[in-house]
Design a protein around this motif. Sequence first.
Motif, short mmCIF file in Angstrom:
data_model
loop_
_atom_site.label_atom_id
_atom_site.label_comp_id
_atom_site.label_asym_id
_atom_site.label_seq_id
_atom_site.Cartn_x
_atom_site.Cartn_y
_atom_site.Cartn_z
N PHE A 216 -0.32 5.32 12.07
CA PHE A 216 -0.21 4.50 10.87
C PHE A 216 0.52 3.20 11.23
CE2 PHE A 216 -0.44 8.87 9.24
CZ PHE A 216 -1.41 8.75 8.26
N CYS A 217 -0.22 2.09 11.23
CA CYS A 217 0.33 0.78 11.60
C CYS A 217 0.66 0.00 10.32
CB CYS A 217 -0.66 0.01 12.47
SG CYS A 217 -1.06 0.82 14.03
N LEU A 218 1.89 0.13 9.88
CA LEU A 218 2.35 -0.52 8.65
C LEU A 218 2.94 -1.89 8.98
CD1 LEU A 218 3.48 -0.84 5.76
CD2 LEU A 218 5.32 0.74 6.41
N GLN A 219 2.36 -2.95 8.41
CA GLN A 219 2.90 -4.29 8.54
C GLN A 219 3.71 -4.61 7.28
OE1 GLN A 219 -0.07 -7.25 10.34
NE2 GLN A 219 -1.36 -5.51 9.80
N ASN A 220 5.01 -4.48 7.40
CA ASN A 220 5.89 -4.79 6.28
C ASN A 220 6.17 -6.29 6.32
OD1 ASN A 220 7.91 -5.17 4.41
ND2 ASN A 220 9.31 -3.64 5.26
N ASN A 221 5.40 -7.05 5.53
CA ASN A 221 5.57 -8.50 5.52
C ASN A 221 6.46 -8.97 4.37
OD1 ASN A 221 3.95 -8.56 3.21
ND2 ASN A 221 2.13 -9.30 4.28
N GLN B 77 10.03 -2.02 -4.23
CA GLN B 77 8.99 -1.01 -4.05
C GLN B 77 9.56 0.31 -3.56
OE1 GLN B 77 5.42 -2.55 -1.89
NE2 GLN B 77 6.67 -4.39 -1.64
N SER B 78 10.65 0.23 -2.76
CA SER B 78 11.19 1.44 -2.17
C SER B 78 12.70 1.33 -2.02
CB SER B 78 10.57 1.67 -0.78
OG SER B 78 11.15 2.79 -0.14
N PRO B 79 13.45 2.36 -2.42
CA PRO B 79 14.91 2.32 -2.27
C PRO B 79 15.37 2.65 -0.85
CG PRO B 79 14.25 4.39 -3.28
CD PRO B 79 13.00 3.56 -3.14
N ALA B 80 14.44 3.14 0.00
CA ALA B 80 14.76 3.51 1.38
C ALA B 80 13.83 2.77 2.32
CB ALA B 80 14.62 5.02 1.58
N PRO B 81 14.22 2.57 3.58
CA PRO B 81 13.33 1.91 4.55
C PRO B 81 11.99 2.64 4.64
CG PRO B 81 15.55 2.11 5.44
CD PRO B 81 15.53 2.90 4.16
N LEU B 82 10.92 1.88 4.77
CA LEU B 82 9.59 2.47 4.69
C LEU B 82 9.28 3.42 5.84
CD1 LEU B 82 7.57 -0.65 3.46
CD2 LEU B 82 8.48 1.25 2.12
N TYR B 83 9.82 3.17 7.03
CA TYR B 83 9.50 4.04 8.16
C TYR B 83 10.00 5.47 7.92
CZ TYR B 83 14.32 3.94 9.89
OH TYR B 83 15.69 4.10 10.01
N ARG B 84 10.99 5.62 7.05
CA ARG B 84 11.54 6.94 6.77
C ARG B 84 10.63 7.79 5.89
NH1 ARG B 84 17.54 5.93 4.78
NH2 ARG B 84 17.27 8.13 4.21
N VAL C 248 6.03 -9.12 -5.22
CA VAL C 248 7.06 -8.09 -5.39
C VAL C 248 7.74 -7.81 -4.05
CG1 VAL C 248 7.55 -5.75 -6.15
CG2 VAL C 248 5.77 -7.08 -7.29
N PRO C 249 9.04 -8.07 -3.92
CA PRO C 249 9.73 -7.82 -2.65
C PRO C 249 9.83 -6.33 -2.35
CG PRO C 249 11.30 -8.47 -4.34
CD PRO C 249 9.94 -8.66 -4.93
N VAL C 250 9.95 -6.02 -1.08
CA VAL C 250 9.87 -4.62 -0.67
C VAL C 250 10.98 -3.77 -1.25
CG1 VAL C 250 11.18 -4.91 1.49
CG2 VAL C 250 9.43 -3.12 1.32
N GLU C 251 12.17 -4.33 -1.48
CA GLU C 251 13.25 -3.52 -2.03
C GLU C 251 12.99 -3.12 -3.48
OE1 GLU C 251 14.96 -7.84 -2.08
OE2 GLU C 251 13.75 -6.58 -0.74
N SER D 222 0.82 -1.22 0.00
CA SER D 222 0.00 0.00 0.00
C SER D 222 0.84 1.26 0.00
CB SER D 222 -0.93 0.01 1.22
OG SER D 222 -1.94 -0.97 1.10
N THR D 223 2.10 1.16 0.45
CA THR D 223 2.95 2.35 0.46
C THR D 223 3.31 2.81 -0.94
OG1 THR D 223 5.05 1.14 0.62
CG2 THR D 223 3.93 1.66 2.69
N SER D 224 3.07 1.97 -1.94
CA SER D 224 3.33 2.35 -3.33
C SER D 224 2.12 3.02 -3.98
CB SER D 224 3.74 1.12 -4.15
OG SER D 224 4.95 0.57 -3.66
N GLN D 225 1.05 3.18 -3.21
CA GLN D 225 -0.18 3.79 -3.72
C GLN D 225 -0.21 5.29 -3.42
OE1 GLN D 225 -2.68 2.08 -5.42
NE2 GLN D 225 -1.31 0.31 -5.38
#
Length: 339
Positions: A192-197, A208-215, A203-206, A170-173
């Motif tokens: 905001f309770c993000l469950q990074n599973n 989706q984002s080049p930086a850690p999602l909490y940032r 699609v792996p999280v890396e 959802s962080t890519s939306q």
Amino acid sequence: MGRRTARTPTELLVTTVQLLTPDGERRDDDRYPLGVTPDELRGMYREMLVTRAVDAEATALQRQGELGLWAPSLGQEAAQVASARAFAPDDMLFPSYREHGVALARGVEPAELLALFRGTSHGGWNPFERRLNTYTIVLAAQLLHAVGYAMGVQRDGAEEVVGVYFGDGSTSQGDTMEAMNWAGVTDAPVVFCLQNNQYAISVPVERQSPAPLYRRADGFGFPGVRVDGNDVLAVLAVTRWAVERARAGEGPTLIESFTYRMGPHTTSDDPRRYRDEDELAHWRALDPILRLRRHLDREQLADDSFYAHADSDAAAHAAAIRAACLTLEPTGPFPVYAG
């Protein structure tokens, strides 16, 4: 699409809040002090066990043709059960479609939980009675709903806090970015309770984002914290801290629970196509239920009788959800609830 192997980046070790090691050893973090009683620890163990049993039974029901679809939560129990405990009973929570532990914590009945997936209801429960919005299938839509609700609470002068659950996909939306921007601009009382599973379906999280999602929170002007999502104590402590901030008028917080989906994305998915057994074995060793049990044993806070009763309770919930499922029939248009 290539497979990934299990790894533990140095960056994760430095930034992730952990209060309970995989061996069950308690740690302290002065930034997030946590007072927790033996009864609370045993309660979280029981709730995680029940969540897993219900999830397994619902998965079996789908495989037998009794549900159209199911989104398993296997491996994410700590991120759900512990965070749900941090909110007050009157706080409003907004889930996606995998927050079965949160739903059970809010008193959602077995039949209500399965109605949407059996196609007999457009929702399943009264969100105002449960203080839990109905499941949201459209990715990230619930973030806009939650922030809008939080802005309304803020304008009403209420002390209510809003929690919203979502996954790394959802962080890519765009809806996520819009929701966080509004929350940051208005200092809305939302957590905001993000469950990074680790995967948005395949699609792996890396990717989706080049930086850690909490940032992501930095760009919207509020704190972001990464916790070990398989550690009930870390999730509980940080979520309590974030809820207290919001209730005190200090604005939103993004909590990234770094966890793992041990099962498929949904029952229509085959995770063997995009991840290997070594990765799965790595995360199985970090199982949140096993970790809490090791802590209970280490501190001598539970005995064989407690574990037997917890197992029996979980089995009873699984039986209840099966029985409820088989009685569900279409009920017509979903009723409109007045707030």
